[in-house]
Design an enzyme around this catalytic site. Sequence first.
Site, PDB file in Angstrom:
ATOM      1  N   TYR A 158       0.846  -1.208  -0.093  1.00 38.62           N
ATOM      2  CA  TYR A 158       0.102   0.195  -0.046  1.00 38.62           C
ATOM      3  C   TYR A 158       0.726   1.192   0.004  1.00 38.62           C
ATOM      4  O   TYR A 158       0.623   2.141  -0.802  1.00 38.62           O
ATOM      5  CB  TYR A 158      -0.911  -0.015   1.252  1.00 38.62           C
ATOM      6  CG  TYR A 158      -1.780   1.229   1.267  1.00 38.62           C
ATOM      7  CD1 TYR A 158      -2.563   1.575   0.603  1.00 38.62           C
ATOM      8  CD2 TYR A 158      -1.358   2.245   2.200  1.00 38.62           C
ATOM      9  CE1 TYR A 158      -3.315   2.888   0.533  1.00 38.62           C
ATOM     10  CE2 TYR A 158      -2.029   3.538   2.406  1.00 38.62           C
ATOM     11  CZ  TYR A 158      -3.138   3.689   1.498  1.00 38.62           C
ATOM     12  OH  TYR A 158      -3.852   4.819   1.757  1.00 38.62           O
ATOM     13  N   LYS A 162       1.318   4.658  -2.509  1.00 41.24           N
ATOM     14  CA  LYS A 162       1.098   5.731  -2.441  1.00 41.24           C
ATOM     15  C   LYS A 162       2.215   6.876  -2.826  1.00 41.24           C
ATOM     16  O   LYS A 162       2.194   7.707  -3.296  1.00 41.24           O
ATOM     17  CB  LYS A 162       0.683   6.040  -1.079  1.00 41.24           C
ATOM     18  CG  LYS A 162      -0.653   5.411  -0.693  1.00 41.24           C
ATOM     19  CD  LYS A 162      -1.620   6.082  -1.751  1.00 41.24           C
ATOM     20  CE  LYS A 162      -3.004   5.689  -1.537  1.00 41.24           C
ATOM     21  NZ  LYS A 162      -4.136   6.456  -2.514  1.00 41.24           N
TER      22      LYS A 162
END
Length: 260
Positions: A158, A162
């Site tokens: 994750y 980002k």
Amino acid sequence: MNSNFQKKYGPWALVTGASDGIGRALAIEIAKVGLNLIIVGRNNERLEKLGSEIQKKFNVIVKIIAIDLAKNESNKALISQINQYEIGLFAAIAGFGTSGDFFKGKIQDELEMIDVNCRSVVEQTYYFANRFVTQKRGGIILMGSLVGFQGVPYSANYAATKAFIQNFAEGLHFELKQFGVDVLSSAPGPVQSGFGKRANLNMGNAASTEVVAEKTIQALGYMVTIRPGFLSKFLGWSLIILPRIMRIYIMRIIMGKMAK
């Protein structure tokens, strides 16, 4: 602000991930400044409810598109439904995360996250960047995160998605500025939304989605990156002075406590 905002980014805005969380709050914030909305998400019932709420409260039109952006050809299907609208603002808020040991997770979830958080955003942004450059105005909001500024154990994939978005937004900001197009990365820390439940995280000291949405709209056209919420600002500026390896170690402690 309203008239200038409408002139530069109106008359229509498109928000993905509008079913709940930050996307929902951002759609409401955009409606406050008078732009018509195309709200996109997976949950048609929630979109219908939000659209009805916005149209009752604000003098704007809302179009609903229920679609799963993780699926192949979904972006082509989305684009085919919006060509006729004069869109001046695009907010790519759809996304999700996972937590825990990467090797213990489901690889399909990790690959789907890359599709939604990165591939889909790039495809959508390419379409809108070309439209906005042609019309010589527009705004693009991409959803970064506090975790996107260094590696983050227990949320490795994750955080990597980002980091991709953060770098993508920074580069595009300076590419498109000369054409009158504003690009902003909104990089909050923990937020009170459905994200934590899906990512299996305990979201302590989380900012409200309303604060994130409000600060994001206020920063568009003025900043490259906004860190909405106290915790995002505090951790961001306190960590930035440390060597990268120390930032990773600290985020390991923080994420280790948050991961269920």
